[in-house]
Design a protein around this motif. Structure first.
Motif, short mmCIF file in Angstrom:
data_model
loop_
_atom_site.label_atom_id
_atom_site.label_comp_id
_atom_site.label_asym_id
_atom_site.label_seq_id
_atom_site.Cartn_x
_atom_site.Cartn_y
_atom_site.Cartn_z
N UNK A 207 6.02 -6.77 -12.62
CA UNK A 207 5.29 -5.91 -11.69
C UNK A 207 5.61 -6.22 -10.24
N UNK A 208 5.95 -7.50 -9.99
CA UNK A 208 6.22 -7.92 -8.62
C UNK A 208 5.02 -8.55 -7.95
N UNK A 239 11.96 7.97 -11.61
CA UNK A 239 11.22 7.59 -10.41
C UNK A 239 11.10 6.07 -10.42
N UNK A 241 10.44 2.61 -10.12
CA UNK A 241 9.84 1.47 -9.47
C UNK A 241 9.01 0.73 -10.48
N UNK A 243 6.42 -1.25 -10.68
CA UNK A 243 4.96 -1.22 -10.82
C UNK A 243 4.51 -0.01 -11.63
N UNK A 244 4.99 1.16 -11.19
CA UNK A 244 4.61 2.38 -11.87
C UNK A 244 5.10 2.36 -13.32
N UNK B 16 4.02 13.77 -11.06
CA UNK B 16 5.42 13.39 -11.20
C UNK B 16 5.72 12.09 -10.44
N UNK B 17 5.10 11.93 -9.31
CA UNK B 17 5.45 10.78 -8.49
C UNK B 17 4.32 10.44 -7.52
N UNK B 25 -1.09 2.09 -3.72
CA UNK B 25 -0.35 2.62 -4.86
C UNK B 25 -0.77 1.91 -6.13
N UNK B 26 -0.88 0.59 -6.04
CA UNK B 26 -1.28 -0.18 -7.21
C UNK B 26 -2.65 0.27 -7.71
N UNK B 29 -2.33 3.68 -9.48
CA UNK B 29 -1.77 3.64 -10.84
C UNK B 29 -2.68 2.87 -11.80
N UNK B 34 -0.60 7.94 -13.33
CA UNK B 34 0.79 7.57 -13.61
C UNK B 34 1.58 8.85 -13.89
N UNK B 35 2.90 8.80 -13.79
CA UNK B 35 3.70 10.00 -14.05
C UNK B 35 3.37 10.57 -15.43
#
Lengths: 672, 78
Positions: A207-208, A239, A241, A243-244, B16-17, B25-26, B29, B34-35
Motif C-alpha cells: 500500500x505504501x 489506473x 496506483x 493503494x487503489x 473509474x478513477x 484518497x485513502x 477508497x 473504488x473503481x
C-alpha cells in the motif's frame, strides 16, 4: 482463566452497546455517546475476561488518531482474541476492516450485529456461510436486545483456549496475491519471528505505508526489491496506483463473500423507515427550519417551565428541609456561632447553590444523548457543513460544538473525530465559547435578580453571544493563524435508530454522576475554603468584616482590573478566580461571599454590588473567559502542547475582557 | 470527463478513477469508493454543499470538491 480481548469495529456498528452488555453497565468509563475517545477496559460478567473497547474505525490505515490508537493496540498489545463487531445491514463496508484485521492473522470472532434490522429489511444473511467463506467463527447478534451476545463470549473463550480455530481465508486476485507473497518472502527473511504479523505488513508495504516500513527496519537492498515488485504490480492496472489496487482487491473479495452469504431479495431498493425520515429531515427546504426547531425545543425543555419547576424542588429540599433540620441540630447542641456559618452558609449554601441546577443539566444531557443516539447529529453536520466551513471549521465540528453546551471537557475530546489537525485545533479553541452547563447557574442567578421580566431572553442572549463570539473568532483565526487549504469532509450518515432507553439513561447518569461528585467534592471543598478565607484574616483570626479577611484583601488587590467592566468588587473577582477550578464555583462563591450563604440576603446584597449593566457584563465575562481547569488540562492533552493550550486560554480571557469592556462602556453611554 | 459532481440527485454512475492524493484518497477508497463501484447521488445539502451519496448499501456524505475529483461513467440503466 481470564483472557484479554479487544473489541474492534466500524463507528455506528453498536460496539459500545455490545461492550456494555458484555461487561455490565458499571464498567462504563468516561465516554460520550458515539464517541469512544479512548480505549476502555471492562471485565466480562461471566468468565471475567478483560475486554478492551477500542475507538470505532473504518480501516487500519493511519488516518485519524482513533485509527492509530486501535492499530497500535492490536499490533503491539497482543490481545488474545479480537472480537470484531460488524453491522449486518452494512456488510460490504464493515467487512473492509474485517479483511484488514484478518490479515493480522490473529484469533478472531465476528459478531454480526443488528440482525433484527437485517430481518426487518427482509434480507437473508447466512452467518454459517459467512463463517465458511471467511474462515472465521461468526455469531449473529442483536446487541441492543442482548440477543445471542453470550455466544460471542463463548466463542471468544474457545478461541483463546485453542479449542476453536480461526484460519482466515483471504483470496485476492492472482496478481495482488503474487505481489503480496513476494513481499512476504522478502520481509520474512528478516522477521521470521511470528510476533510480527507479516501478512499484514506485506499489505502495508504494498500500500505504501511509511510507518509500517519504518517499523520493519528493512535493509536498502530489501527495500529496492520490494520497490521492484510494486512497480511491476502497478504496471498491470489501467489506473495504476498501489493503494487503489489493493483496496480494490479487498473489496472484490468482499463482494464475493457478501454475494454468497447475503440475499437482499427483490425489494433491495425499497425505501426504509430511515430513508423516509431522511427525506423530511434533510429536505432542501425543511432541513434548516427543522434543525432550528429542534435546537429551540431543546433549549425550551431545558430552560423552560419543566426545568425551573424541578430546580425549585431541589432548592426546597435544601433550603426548606435540610437547612432548618441542620439548624435545629445546631441549636440543640448549642453550637458556637462559627458552626452556623460553616454548616449553613458555607456547606449547605454553597453546595445547594449548584445542585439546584441538576435538573436542567440532566435535561440538557438527555437531549444531547437523544440527538446523538438517534443518528441526527450526523445529519446536523451534513446540514451545517457549508456554514461552518465559512468559519474554517467542518460540519463534523458541529458535534463537539453542540456538546460544548453540555460540558467542555468531553466536547474537546470529541474533536478527535475530526481528521484534520487544523480543524481539530480550531474546534478546540472555539468549543469553550459554547456556554457549558456549569455556566448556566451564573446566568440564572443574575437574570432572576436583575432582569426579572426578561429572564429567558437574557439567558438566551448569553448562549447566542457565545456563538457569535465563536463565529467572529473563527473567521479571524481562519484568515490568520489557520490560513491555507480546507480540510476534506467525508462522513458516514448512519441509519436512524430508535435510541435505547437504557443506554440513554446510562449516558445521562454518567454525566449527572460526575456533576454530583463535583458538587460533593470540589464545590464542597471550595465552599469551605472560601468561607474560611473570608472569615479569617492573615493571622488566622476570625473577622467580623469580610473586607479585612484574607480573601477580601487578595480580592481587593485584583479587583481594580475589573473596574472598567463595572464589577470591580473583591467578591466578584474572587468568584471569577474560583471559577477557574470549576465554573459552578462562581455561583457558590458569590452566594457565600455576598450573602453569607443565605439565599434571602443574596438579592439585596447583589443589588448593591451590581447594576443590571454590570451584571450583564459579568455574565458575558463568565461565559467567555478561559474554561475550567479540567477543560484546560484536556485541551492541553489533546493539543499536545502547553504553548497552544496557554495561548488558547489567554486568547479566551482576552476576548472575555474585551467583550465585557465593550458591553459596560458602550452600555454606560446609554444608561445613566 | 464526467465526475460525481455532474450527477443530479437520483442519478447513478460507475467510478473509474479517483483524482486526489494522500490521506483524502485513502479515506475515500477505504470507505469503498473504488473503481467499478456504483454510486448514486441521493441528495444535495440545503445550502448546496455537501452531497449525500449511496454506495455499497450505505450513505456517505462528501463535499462538492471531493465529488469533483471522482471520475465516473454515467449509468442510465435503472
Amino acid at each position: 482463566m481470564a483472557h484479554k480481548m479487544a473489541l474492534a469495529g466500524n463507528p455506528n456498528c453498536g460496539k459500545t452497546t455490545l461492550f456494555n452488555v458484555l461487561t455490565g453497565s458499571n464498567q462504563y468509563v468516561g465516554n460520550w455517546p458515539g464517541v469512544t475517545v479512548q480505549k476502555k477496559v471492562g471485565k466480562t460478567k461471566v468468565g471475567h475476561s478483560e475486554i478492551v473497547d477500542l475507538p470505532g474505525i473504518y480501516s487500519l490505515s493511519p488516518y485519524t488518531m482513533e485509527e492509530i490508537v486501535t492499530r497500535d493496540y492490536i499490533i503491539d498489545e497482543n490481545p488474545e482474541v479480537i472480537i470484531n463487531i460488524i453491522d449486518g445491514t452494512n456488510l460490504e463496508r464493515n467487512l473492509y476492516l474485517t479483511v484488514q484485521l484478518m490479515e493480522l492473522g490473529r484469533p478472531m470472532v465476528i459478531a454480526v450485529n443488528m440482525m433484527d434490522d437485517v430481518e426487518q429489511k427482509g434480507w437473508k444473511l447466512d452467518c454459517n456461510k459467512l463463517a465458511v467463506e471467511l474462515g472465521i467463527p461468526v455469531v449473529p447478534i442483536t446487541a441492543r436486545r442482548g440477543y445471542n451476545v453470550d455466544q460471542v463470549l463463548k466463542k471468544a473463550e474457545k478461541l483463546a483456549h485453542g479449542k476453536e480455530y480461526c484460519i482466515p481465508k483471504i483470496v485476492y486476485d492472482t496478481k495482488t496475491q503474487n505481489a503480496l507473497n513476494d513481499i512476504l518472502f522478502i520481509i520474512s527473511e528478516k522477521h521470521y519471528d511470528k510476533a510480527i504479523p507479516l501478512q499484514f505488513f506485506a499489505g502495508k508495504l504494498l500500500e505504501g505505508d511509511e510507518q509500517a516500513a519504518k517499523k520493519l527496519d528493512l535493509s536498502k537492498n530489501q527495500m529496492a526489491r520490494i520497490e521492484e515488485i510494486i512497480v511491476a504490480y502497478e504496471g498491470t492496472a489501467e489506473y495504476g496506483d498501489r493503494e487503489t489496487m489493493l483496496a480494490d482487491a479487498r473489496y472484490k473479495y468482499i463482494e464475493q463473500v457478501a454475494k454468497k452469504s447475503l440475499n437482499k431479495g427483490k425489494d433491495a431498493n425499497k425505501l426504509t423507515v430511515s430513508d423516509k425520515i431522511d427525506k423530511i429531515v434533510t429536505n432542501r427546504f425543511l432541513a434548516i427550519p427543522i434543525f432550528l426547531l429542534m435546537m429551540l425545543g431543546m433549549f425550551l425543555l431545558t430552560f423552560g417551565p419543566i426545568g425551573t419547576v424541578l430546580s425549585d424542588w431541589v432548592d426546597y429540599l435544601f433550603q426548606g428541609l435540610l437547612a432548618p433540620g441542620v439548624k435545629l441540630l445546631l441549636d440543640n447542641a448549642s453550637a458556637p456561632d462559627w458552626a452556623y456559618g460553616l454548616f449553613l452558609d458555607a456547606i449547605i449554601g454553597g453546595v445547594s447553590g449548584i445542585l439546584v441546577f441538576l435538573p436542567q443539566i440532566t435535561i440538557l444531557f438527555l437531549c444531547l444523548s437523544l440527538l446523538e443516539d438517534s443518528g441526527y447529529m450526523a445529519r446536523a453536520a451534513f446540514i451545517m457543513d457549508r456554514l461552518l466551513r465559512k468559519l474554517g471549521l467542518s460540519g463534523k465540528s458541529f458535534i463537539p460544538m453542540l456538546m460544548g453546551f453540555g460540558c467542555t471537557t468531553p466536547a474537546v475530546m470529541a474533536a478527535r473525530a475530526l481528521d484534520n489537525e487544523k480543524d481539530r485545533k480550531l474546534t478546540m479553541m472555539l468549543t469553550p465559547f459554547m456556554s457549558c452547563g456549569a455556566r448556566l447557574p451564573i446566568y440564572a442567578l443574575f437574570a432572576e435578580l436583575f432582569f426579572e421580566k426578561n429572564q429567558g431572553l437574557i439567558v438566551f442572549t448569553m448562549y447566542i453571544l457565545g456563538i457569535v463570539v465563536a463565529i467572529i473568532t473563527g473567521v479571524v483565526l481562519k484568515n490568520t493563524l489557520f490560513k491555507g487549504n480546507v480540510a476534506p469532509f467525508v462522513m458516514e450518515l448512519p441509519q436512524y435508530r430508535l435510541p435505547l432507553l437504557k443506554s440513554i439513561l446510562l449516558h445521562v447518569w454518567e454525566k449527572v454522576k460526575g456533576f454530583i461528585i463535583k458538587a460533593g467534592t470540589i464545590i464542597f471543598a471550595m465552599s469551605i475554603l472560601v468561607w474560611v478565607f473570608q472569615n479569617f484574616n492573615t493571622s488566622f483570626q476570625m473577622v467580623t468584616d469580610a473586607d479585612q479577611s484574607m480573601l477580601g484583601q487578595f480580592g481587593a488587590w485584583i479587583a481594580p482590573i475589573f473596574i472598567p467592566l463595572g464589577f470591580g468588587t473583591w467578591q466578584a473577582s474572587v468568584a471569577l478566580l474560583t471559577g477557574l477550578i470549576a465554573k459552578e464555583s462562581v455561583v457558590s462563591t458569590i452566594t457565600v461571599l455576598f450573602a453569607g450563604g443565605s439565599q434571602a440576603a443574596l438579592s439585596s446584597a447583589l443589588a448593591g454590588a451590581f447594576t443590571p449593566l454590570s451584571a450583564f457584563a459579568f455574565m458575558a465575562f463568565s461565559l467567555l473567559y478561559m474554561p475550567c481547569i479540567s477543560a484546560f488540562v484536556t485541551i492541553r492533552k489533546e493539543m499536545g502542547s502547553m504553548k497552544w493550550a496557554l495561548g488558547t486560554a489567554v486568547m479566551q480571557t482576552g476576548i472575555a475582557y474585551f467583550v465585557g469592556l465593550l458591553i459596560y462602556q458602550i452600555g454606560s453611554l446609554f444608561i445613566h | 470527463m464526467a465526475t460525481l459532481k455532474n450527477l443530479r440527485p437520483g442519478e447513478k454512475g460507475i467510478v473509474t478513477q479517483i483524482e486526489t492524493k494522500g490521506a483524502l484518497k485513502r479515506r475515500l477508497i477505504d470507505m469503498g469508493i473504488t473503481p467499478g463501484v456504483e454510486i448514486m447521488v441521493r441528495k444535495v445539502a440545503p445550502l448546496g454543499d455537501p452531497i449525500e451519496i449511496n454506495l455499497r448499501g450505505y450513505e456517505l456524505t462528501i463535499r462538492n470538491t471531493e465529488a469533483h475529483s471522482i471520475h465516473i461513467i454515467k449509468n442510465d440503466k435503472k
